[in-house]
Design an enzyme around this catalytic site. Structure first.
Site, short mmCIF file in Angstrom:
data_model
loop_
_atom_site.label_atom_id
_atom_site.label_comp_id
_atom_site.label_asym_id
_atom_site.label_seq_id
_atom_site.Cartn_x
_atom_site.Cartn_y
_atom_site.Cartn_z
N CYS A 193 5.76 -7.81 2.38
CA CYS A 193 5.55 -7.52 0.96
C CYS A 193 5.86 -8.76 0.14
O CYS A 193 6.85 -9.46 0.41
CB CYS A 193 6.50 -6.39 0.60
SG CYS A 193 6.77 -6.21 -1.12
N THR A 195 5.71 -8.47 -3.38
CA THR A 195 5.83 -7.94 -4.75
C THR A 195 6.92 -8.65 -5.55
O THR A 195 6.72 -9.00 -6.72
CB THR A 195 6.14 -6.42 -4.70
OG1 THR A 195 5.02 -5.78 -4.11
CG2 THR A 195 6.40 -5.84 -6.07
P1 5GP Z 1 8.91 -3.05 6.81
O1 5GP Z 1 9.46 -1.96 7.68
O2 5GP Z 1 7.80 -3.79 7.46
O3 5GP Z 1 9.97 -3.95 6.27
O4 5GP Z 1 8.32 -2.32 5.51
C1 5GP Z 1 7.29 -1.39 5.58
C2 5GP Z 1 6.92 -0.97 4.19
O5 5GP Z 1 6.44 -2.08 3.42
C3 5GP Z 1 5.78 0.03 4.10
O6 5GP Z 1 6.14 1.32 4.44
C4 5GP Z 1 5.35 -0.12 2.64
O7 5GP Z 1 6.16 0.63 1.77
C5 5GP Z 1 5.63 -1.59 2.37
N1 5GP Z 1 4.37 -2.37 2.36
C6 5GP Z 1 3.41 -2.40 3.29
N2 5GP Z 1 2.41 -3.26 2.96
C7 5GP Z 1 2.77 -3.79 1.77
C8 5GP Z 1 2.15 -4.73 0.89
O8 5GP Z 1 1.10 -5.31 1.16
N3 5GP Z 1 2.81 -4.99 -0.27
C9 5GP Z 1 3.99 -4.37 -0.58
N4 5GP Z 1 4.55 -4.63 -1.76
N5 5GP Z 1 4.61 -3.51 0.23
C10 5GP Z 1 4.00 -3.22 1.40
#
Ligand code: 5GP
Length: 372
Positions: A193, A195
């Site tokens: 992400c 953001t």
């Molecule tokens: P991880 O377990 O990889 O740290 O986080 C997974 C979460 O990242 C997902 O469930 C979703 O909420 C968030 N996420 C997935 N793709 C994106 C993206 O392209 N942008 C953002 N801001 N969040 C994402």
């Protein structure tokens, strides 16, 4: 006037569990399966509380097939079309753990911009064996989301509804009182992400979970900590902060069951070998799988036919080292959680927050001498 919230905001890496006297003699005595009860959904669910993220890479049938054996949940990504008989029959016939309330460990997903009528048609189909819906948008503060939650709850009173994402207690409660059983917590912590970089918005995940869990439990709802877990210890910390469920993307990516091609690369090591009388650095082949954020340019191109001109990419594309089957990953996570439980004296998953005292730390890992 601009305000500054000058409170301590913490992430997983800012804390460690304090070990406590325990009545458990072995981690085997820790029960990682919890029986969940919900505010609206009329059934109970026995689960270890771990969820695969509804990303195109991890919200797959294949991951669902493995995780359900461990009573872990998969939020299928929203690009499966259930009007398509192939997908429809897969969801109805191929799962072992089906019960009278549908595929026990399966959610389907939707966003605000998806075809509502099509979704309602699928959910109204008496033969469709999924009764769990994840309504997922990056900014859970949008008023239209509350409207959609109210509408879905009114139409489907017996659906298990999970909605997100937010990071504050007020919005968590609004969503639950509008009809959500579970609120998804996390803005910006995800491994792919961007953001926080692009918008400057977000909140350290441990503090977000602490506040949202407290708010949700106060009105009879539950929370799912979504994003930012990098190891089993982080998952345990999310439970420790009060999360009822923990959603994982990156930790489950790179596995056989995650979507995407296996990429093989020649990587140069530090080891010298003799080749044709000369000393050269040994090259070895390493395997990777692609993992991408659902707001990345790649995802927009693959699944939405390109990036809308008013948007900017809020996700990135990475290559994750190949991990083999997701079965090994989930077993390691559950093993880690059992061990945490034995250190802090929690016999049941639900007891983890009660048994949690966190130390605030400035370093959690001891990797000074290189990584293994
Ligand atoms: P991880 O377990 O990889 O740290 O986080 C997974 C979460 O990242 C997902 O469930 C979703 O909420 C968030 N996420 C997935 N793709 C994106 C993206 O392209 N942008 C953002 N801001 N969040 C994402």
């Amino acid at each position: 006037m601009t305000q500054i919230k000058d409170t301590t905001e913490l992430d997983f890496c800012d804390v460690l569990f304090m070990p406590k006297r325990t009545t458990l003699n072995s981690r085997n005595e820790a029960d990682v399966i919890r029986e969940y009860k919900f505010k609206y959904y009329p059934h109970t669910l026995k689960s270890c509380g771990i969820m695969a993220a509804n990303m195109a890479t991890t919200g797959t049938f294949e991951i669902n097939n493995v995780l359900q054996k461990y009573q872990a949940i998969t939020c299928l990504h929203k690009h499966y079309d259930f009007q398509d008989t192939k997908n429809y029959s897969y969801i109805n016939d191929n799962f072992e753990n089906t019960n009278s309330n549908g595929n026990a460990y399966t959610f389907i997903s939707t966003g605000l911009k998806d075809d509502k009528e099509k979704l309602f048609k699928t959910l109204s189909d008496k033969n469709f064996k999924v009764d769990k819906l994840c309504i997922d948008i990056a900014n859970g503060y949008i008023p239209k989301l509350l409207e959609l939650v109210k509408e879905v709850r009114a139409k489907f009173p017996h659906l298990l509804i999970m909605v997100g994402n937010v990071v504050t207690g007020d919005m968590t409660q609004d969503l639950i009182l509008s009809g959500a059983d579970i609120v998804k917590v996390g803005i910006g912590p995800g491994s792919v992400c961007t953001t926080r970089k692009l918008t400057g918005v977000g909140r350290p995940q441990l503090s977000a979970i602490l506040e949202c869990a407290d708010a949700a439990h106060g009105v009879g709802g539950l929370v799912c900590a979504d994003g930012g877990c990098t190891c089993a210890g982080d998952v345990a910390k999310a439970f420790g902060a009060g999360a009822d469920f923990v959603m994982l993307g990156g930790m489950l990516a790179g596995t056989d069951e995650a979507s995407g091609d296996l990429i093989e690369k020649n990587v140069q090591t530090n080891q010298l070998i003799e080749e044709n009388g000369k000393l050269v650095l040994l090259q070895k082949k390493e395997k990777y799988k692609q993992f991408y954020g659902m707001s990345s340019q790649l995802a927009q191109e693959k699944h939405f036919g390109g990036m809308a001109c008013y948007r900017a990419s809020e996700g990135k594309v990475v290559e994750i080292a190949y991990k083999g089957s997701v079965e090994g990953v989930i077993m390691e996570i559950l093993g880690g959680i059992r061990s945490t439980m034995s250190y802090i004296g929690a016999r049941r998953l639900k007891d983890i927050p009660k048994c949690t005292t966190f130390y605030r730390v400035n370093r959690q890992l001891n990797e000074i001498f290189g990584k293994s």
